[in-house]
Design a protein around this motif. Structure first.
Motif, PDB file in Angstrom:
ATOM      1  N   ARG A 467      -9.163 -81.640  97.161  1.00  0.00           N
ATOM      2  CA  ARG A 467      -9.288 -82.610  96.130  1.00  0.00           C
ATOM      3  C   ARG A 467      -8.153 -82.497  95.015  1.00  0.00           C
ATOM      4  NH1 ARG A 467     -15.539 -82.589  94.382  1.00  0.00           N
ATOM      5  NH2 ARG A 467     -14.755 -84.477  93.251  1.00  0.00           N
ATOM      6  N   MET A 468      -7.290 -83.621  95.172  1.00  0.00           N
ATOM      7  CA  MET A 468      -5.843 -83.422  94.229  1.00  0.00           C
ATOM      8  C   MET A 468      -6.003 -84.098  93.021  1.00  0.00           C
ATOM      9  SD  MET A 468      -3.885 -81.698  96.558  1.00  0.00           S
ATOM     10  CE  MET A 468      -2.524 -82.071  96.327  1.00  0.00           C
ATOM     11  N   SER A 469      -7.231 -84.854  92.805  1.00  0.00           N
ATOM     12  CA  SER A 469      -7.079 -85.774  91.482  1.00  0.00           C
ATOM     13  C   SER A 469      -6.685 -84.925  90.308  1.00  0.00           C
ATOM     14  CB  SER A 469      -8.276 -86.460  91.290  1.00  0.00           C
ATOM     15  OG  SER A 469      -9.445 -85.453  91.155  1.00  0.00           O
ATOM     16  N   ARG A 470      -7.030 -83.821  90.131  1.00  0.00           N
ATOM     17  CA  ARG A 470      -7.020 -82.890  88.771  1.00  0.00           C
ATOM     18  C   ARG A 470      -5.596 -82.063  88.911  1.00  0.00           C
ATOM     19  NH1 ARG A 470     -12.855 -80.734  86.849  1.00  0.00           N
ATOM     20  NH2 ARG A 470     -14.007 -82.764  87.208  1.00  0.00           N
ATOM     21  N   VAL A 471      -4.776 -82.327  89.673  1.00  0.00           N
ATOM     22  CA  VAL A 471      -3.660 -81.606  89.801  1.00  0.00           C
ATOM     23  C   VAL A 471      -2.730 -82.298  88.767  1.00  0.00           C
ATOM     24  CG1 VAL A 471      -1.487 -81.256  91.155  1.00  0.00           C
ATOM     25  CG2 VAL A 471      -3.758 -80.918  92.189  1.00  0.00           C
ATOM     26  N   SER A 472      -2.169 -81.493  87.800  1.00  0.00           N
ATOM     27  CA  SER A 472      -1.390 -82.238  86.720  1.00  0.00           C
ATOM     28  C   SER A 472       0.172 -82.223  87.057  1.00  0.00           C
ATOM     29  CB  SER A 472      -1.441 -81.246  85.355  1.00  0.00           C
ATOM     30  OG  SER A 472      -1.347 -79.924  85.441  1.00  0.00           O
ATOM     31  N   THR A 473       0.735 -81.222  87.770  1.00  0.00           N
ATOM     32  CA  THR A 473       2.090 -81.238  88.112  1.00  0.00           C
ATOM     33  C   THR A 473       2.084 -80.721  89.547  1.00  0.00           C
ATOM     34  OG1 THR A 473       2.675 -80.860  85.571  1.00  0.00           O
ATOM     35  CG2 THR A 473       4.294 -80.374  87.525  1.00  0.00           C
ATOM     36  N   ILE A 474       3.086 -81.086  90.164  1.00  0.00           N
ATOM     37  CA  ILE A 474       3.554 -80.720  91.563  1.00  0.00           C
ATOM     38  C   ILE A 474       5.026 -80.649  91.547  1.00  0.00           C
ATOM     39  CG2 ILE A 474       3.673 -80.795  94.052  1.00  0.00           C
ATOM     40  CD1 ILE A 474       0.987 -82.200  93.963  1.00  0.00           C
ATOM     41  N   ASP A 475       5.638 -79.397  91.835  1.00  0.00           N
ATOM     42  CA  ASP A 475       7.145 -79.108  91.891  1.00  0.00           C
ATOM     43  C   ASP A 475       7.424 -79.126  93.663  1.00  0.00           C
ATOM     44  OD1 ASP A 475       6.645 -76.810  92.308  1.00  0.00           O
ATOM     45  OD2 ASP A 475       7.957 -75.822  90.735  1.00  0.00           O
ATOM     46  N   ALA A 476       8.529 -78.769  93.575  1.00  0.00           N
ATOM     47  CA  ALA A 476       9.178 -78.785  95.250  1.00  0.00           C
ATOM     48  C   ALA A 476       8.597 -77.738  95.883  1.00  0.00           C
ATOM     49  CB  ALA A 476      10.621 -78.786  95.469  1.00  0.00           C
ATOM     50  N   THR A 477       8.519 -76.444  95.138  1.00  0.00           N
ATOM     51  CA  THR A 477       8.047 -75.385  95.654  1.00  0.00           C
ATOM     52  C   THR A 477       6.571 -75.305  95.967  1.00  0.00           C
ATOM     53  OG1 THR A 477       9.567 -74.058  94.382  1.00  0.00           O
ATOM     54  CG2 THR A 477       7.886 -72.774  95.224  1.00  0.00           C
ATOM     55  N   ARG A 491      -3.129 -74.499 112.348  1.00  0.00           N
ATOM     56  CA  ARG A 491      -2.935 -73.581 113.741  1.00  0.00           C
ATOM     57  C   ARG A 491      -4.100 -72.798 113.955  1.00  0.00           C
ATOM     58  NH1 ARG A 491       2.500 -72.715 111.203  1.00  0.00           N
ATOM     59  NH2 ARG A 491       1.576 -70.851 110.030  1.00  0.00           N
ATOM     60  N   ARG A 492      -4.960 -72.908 112.965  1.00  0.00           N
ATOM     61  CA  ARG A 492      -6.554 -72.173 113.301  1.00  0.00           C
ATOM     62  C   ARG A 492      -7.587 -73.076 113.778  1.00  0.00           C
ATOM     63  NH1 ARG A 492      -7.528 -69.338 107.696  1.00  0.00           N
ATOM     64  NH2 ARG A 492      -9.517 -69.160 108.537  1.00  0.00           N
ATOM     65  N   GLY A 493      -6.959 -74.306 113.768  1.00  0.00           N
ATOM     66  CA  GLY A 493      -8.012 -75.325 114.433  1.00  0.00           C
ATOM     67  C   GLY A 493      -8.770 -76.044 113.488  1.00  0.00           C
ATOM     68  N   ILE A 494      -8.366 -75.893 111.848  1.00  0.00           N
ATOM     69  CA  ILE A 494      -9.090 -76.407 111.040  1.00  0.00           C
ATOM     70  C   ILE A 494      -8.322 -77.761 110.476  1.00  0.00           C
ATOM     71  CG2 ILE A 494      -9.685 -76.072 108.456  1.00  0.00           C
ATOM     72  CD1 ILE A 494      -9.416 -73.201 108.976  1.00  0.00           C
ATOM     73  N   THR A 495      -9.008 -78.885 110.386  1.00  0.00           N
ATOM     74  CA  THR A 495      -8.459 -79.982 110.104  1.00  0.00           C
ATOM     75  C   THR A 495      -8.409 -80.224 108.465  1.00  0.00           C
ATOM     76  OG1 THR A 495      -9.644 -80.951 111.876  1.00  0.00           O
ATOM     77  CG2 THR A 495      -9.000 -82.538 110.017  1.00  0.00           C
ATOM     78  N   VAL A 496      -7.404 -80.519 107.898  1.00  0.00           N
ATOM     79  CA  VAL A 496      -7.207 -80.667 106.637  1.00  0.00           C
ATOM     80  C   VAL A 496      -7.278 -82.154 106.173  1.00  0.00           C
ATOM     81  CG1 VAL A 496      -5.910 -80.227 104.726  1.00  0.00           C
ATOM     82  CG2 VAL A 496      -6.018 -78.476 106.568  1.00  0.00           C
ATOM     83  N   LEU A 497      -7.993 -82.497 105.087  1.00  0.00           N
ATOM     84  CA  LEU A 497      -7.868 -83.975 104.415  1.00  0.00           C
ATOM     85  C   LEU A 497      -7.693 -83.654 103.086  1.00  0.00           C
ATOM     86  CD1 LEU A 497     -11.218 -85.103 105.998  1.00  0.00           C
ATOM     87  CD2 LEU A 497      -9.059 -84.962 106.955  1.00  0.00           C
ATOM     88  N   LEU A 498      -6.603 -84.509 102.690  1.00  0.00           N
ATOM     89  CA  LEU A 498      -6.401 -84.847 101.290  1.00  0.00           C
ATOM     90  C   LEU A 498      -7.058 -85.997 100.512  1.00  0.00           C
ATOM     91  CD1 LEU A 498      -2.545 -83.983 101.327  1.00  0.00           C
ATOM     92  CD2 LEU A 498      -4.424 -82.483 101.145  1.00  0.00           C
ATOM     93  N   SER A 499      -7.539 -85.911  99.335  1.00  0.00           N
ATOM     94  CA  SER A 499      -7.963 -86.961  98.584  1.00  0.00           C
ATOM     95  C   SER A 499      -7.654 -87.054  97.306  1.00  0.00           C
ATOM     96  CB  SER A 499      -9.528 -86.789  98.677  1.00  0.00           C
ATOM     97  OG  SER A 499      -9.895 -85.715  97.810  1.00  0.00           O
ATOM     98  N   GLY A 500      -7.601 -88.334  96.799  1.00  0.00           N
ATOM     99  CA  GLY A 500      -6.995 -88.701  95.131  1.00  0.00           C
ATOM    100  C   GLY A 500      -5.737 -88.228  94.932  1.00  0.00           C
ATOM    101  N   ILE A 501      -4.731 -88.386  95.675  1.00  0.00           N
ATOM    102  CA  ILE A 501      -3.398 -87.961  95.268  1.00  0.00           C
ATOM    103  C   ILE A 501      -2.841 -88.882  94.285  1.00  0.00           C
ATOM    104  CG2 ILE A 501      -0.946 -87.549  96.085  1.00  0.00           C
ATOM    105  CD1 ILE A 501      -2.147 -86.744  98.737  1.00  0.00           C
ATOM    106  N   ALA A 502      -2.379 -88.455  93.080  1.00  0.00           N
ATOM    107  CA  ALA A 502      -1.695 -89.369  92.205  1.00  0.00           C
ATOM    108  C   ALA A 502      -0.572 -90.105  92.680  1.00  0.00           C
ATOM    109  CB  ALA A 502      -1.481 -88.482  90.766  1.00  0.00           C
TER     110      ALA A 502
END
Length: 547
Positions: A467-477, A491-502
């Motif tokens: 859940r990305m809605s509360r991320v205040s800043t993202i830089d390249a790193t 690679r471990r067979g886990i599905t990753v879902l992203l939500s709420g990207i600003a």
């Protein structure tokens, strides 16, 4: 460029109370005279250079600067930079450094960088100021002891050499005069703050030297009037060698001038300086003063404070101060030449005591361990090495500590999934195979690796929802580390879902190719409920039906 030039509002302020401004300017001139002489001598170019700087740079900075209350001229902090330049390159080197610093300051003004000085950490400023005070005091030790030929690569080494020479051949008269002038200034300021005790003490010391046979070295003869302008010192071949010193002078001039203007604003009512115009004015002052033989200049907090307390309300006061000093140069040069060097050393010793605010230093030292570390490092490097190194080290440590504090605010928090109307069996399945994490705070280089370690420790799940809605800043790193963590989970067979990207964060994720692949797979969602629904119906296997 027109916004950096004098404005009509400057002279509107002059018409408010010109009489009061004239009197304030004369008051500042009385206080500034012994300081200008002392700083000129301390720089190595002599008392005349200090007076020229106070007159020429003071007038130009008054007209073109960005503060109605600022008073400019030679300062003790500037002499700290100039002494080694004088020792290595001589007078022409100092004059070249002044011109180069003026060009750099004008460049800073045109680039509109003046406003950023306000972000300097207080421990850096206080440690820097206290270190400068100690260096200035050490510079005065030879003159105060009456030793003319002290040697040493660093100021503390020269002071130690002077003490050793004095011990072998003491000159008590110089010590008594220096300490006496300093005592009169410090005690007098407590008794009657409005009186110019620096001028009174220097005058008494001069009279004492004239009527007695004490072994006191005078300033020496001064020419009556300003030197003729000359560009004979210009040497383009020396630019590269002098550039580090010019950068130090420009940095110091910008720092001291803008801090002084801030102090003046705080002492007055309804005054607000223009930082970029102030840099432009200081740049012009430093560009012109060396042409007349003056040293690099900056605004002076002590003289500016006297100006404000004397009732100044416009640029007329600081301009009057420069004109009054010019008259003194023309009319009183023979009298000034008899002032003992020890008396000027006493003036600067008292000035260094006033520069240090012990209460502010103690408060910072007790506030946090980080502030205490930055304060101590900046102070130590200023005394042991040089001013530019001190500012770089202080800022560097302060930035690292600040990033460390901010990085600690980022959190990767597991949040429960709402079961809604689903059966207890299905909720148990969801709880076992789907986990949702909420990212709070900035995801940047200082916090990213902590995030990576924590996220990749997830185990026994089939789906991870970020859940990305509360991320205040993202830089390249941060984005790269996020992509690395997602790749490890996949690679471990886990599905990753992203939500709420600003939207502003989606751009950098797309630029680095992270969100593009997830969007292609349909694993980016506008909100968390949609991501949960997708996980239930498309990722987890459908439970078998029972007859």
């Amino acid at each position: 460029m027109t916004t950096l030039l004098p404005q009509r509002s400057d002279w509107t302020a002059v018409r408010r109370n010109p009489t009061r401004d004239l009197l304030a300017g004369l008051t500042v001139a009385v206080v500034a005279l012994p300081l200008a002489l002392a700083f000129g001598v301390a720089s190595g170019l002599g008392a005349q250079a200090g007076l020229v700087t106070a007159v020429v740079a003071g007038a130009i900075a008054a007209v073109f600067g960005g503060s109605n209350l600022q008073v400019s001229g030679p300062t003790g902090a500037m002499t700290v930079v100039l002494v080694p330049v004088m020792a290595q390159f001589g007078t022409t080197g100092v004059l070249m450094v002044g011109v180069m610093a003026g060009v750099l300051l004008i460049g800073l003004a045109v680039a509109r960088l003046g406003r950023y000085v306000r972000y300097l950490p207080a421990p850096v400023i206080e440690g820097f100021t206290a270190g400068i005070a100690v260096v200035i005091a050490l510079q005065q030790v030879p003159a105060a002891l009456g030793v003319a030929d002290a040697h040493g690569e660093k100021v503390w080494a020269a002071a130690a050499d002077a003490v050793g020479r004095f011990a072998g051949d003491p000159h008590p008269a110089s010590v008594m005069v220096a300490l006496g002038v300093a005592a009169v200034m410090l005690l007098g300021a407590r008794w009657r703050p409005g009186l110019p005790f620096s001028l009174i003490a220097v005058a008494l010391a001069t009279i004492l030297a004239s009527v007695t046979s004490l072994d006191l070295t005078p300033i020496g003869a001064l020419p009556a009037g300003l030197p003729a302008p000359s560009l004979g010192f210009l040497d383009l071949h020396a630019v590269s060698a002098l550039l580090p010193s010019a950068l130090a002078v420009a940095t110091l001039a910008a720092l001291e001038s803008l801090l002084s203007a801030t102090v003046a604003d705080a002492m007055s009512v309804n005054e607000q300086h223009d930082p970029d115009r102030e840099l432009f004015g200081q740049g012009l002052a430093n560009l012109v003063a060396p042409v007349f033989g003056g040293i690099p200049a900056t605004a002076a907090i002590a003289r500016t404070a006297v100006n404000v307390r004397a009732g100044a309300g416009s640029k007329l006061a600081s301009l009057t101060h420069a004109v009054a000093l010019g008259v003194i140069v023309l009319a009183a040069a023979p009298l000034v030449s008899h002032i003992p060097l020890a008396a000027l050393a006493g003036v600067l010793l008292a000035t260094t005591v006033r520069m240090v605010e012990a209460s502010a230093l103690l408060a910072l030292a007790r506030s946090t361990r980080g502030d205490a570390l930055v304060l101590a490092l900046t102070f130590t490097v200023t005394v042991a090495f040089d001013l530019v190194t001190a500012v770089v080290v202080g800022l560097g440590v302060a930035v690292v500590l600040a990033l460390r504090a901010v990085a600690r605010t980022v959190r990767l928090e597991q949040v429960p999934l709402e079961s809604g109307d689903h059966s207890a069996e299905e909720h148990e399945l969801l709880a076992e195979h789907i986990v949702a994490y909420r990212l709070d705070g900035p995801l940047f280089f200082a916090a990213a690796h902590h995030f990576l370690l924590e996220l990749t420790e997830v185990a026994d799940v089939r789906v991870v929802i970020l859940r990305m809605s509360r991320v205040s800043t993202i830089d390249a790193t941060g984005a790269q580390v996020l992509g690395d963590a997602i790749a490890r989970l996949q690679r471990r067979g886990i599905t990753v879902l992203l939500s709420g990207i600003a939207p502003e964060h989606e751009q950098i994720l797309n630029t680095l190719g992270l969100a593009v692949q997830l969007q292609r797979d349909g694993h980016v969602f506008p909100d968390t409920p949609t991501a949960i629904a997708y996980a239930r119906h498309h990722v987890l296997p459908t439970p078998p039906t029972t007859a």
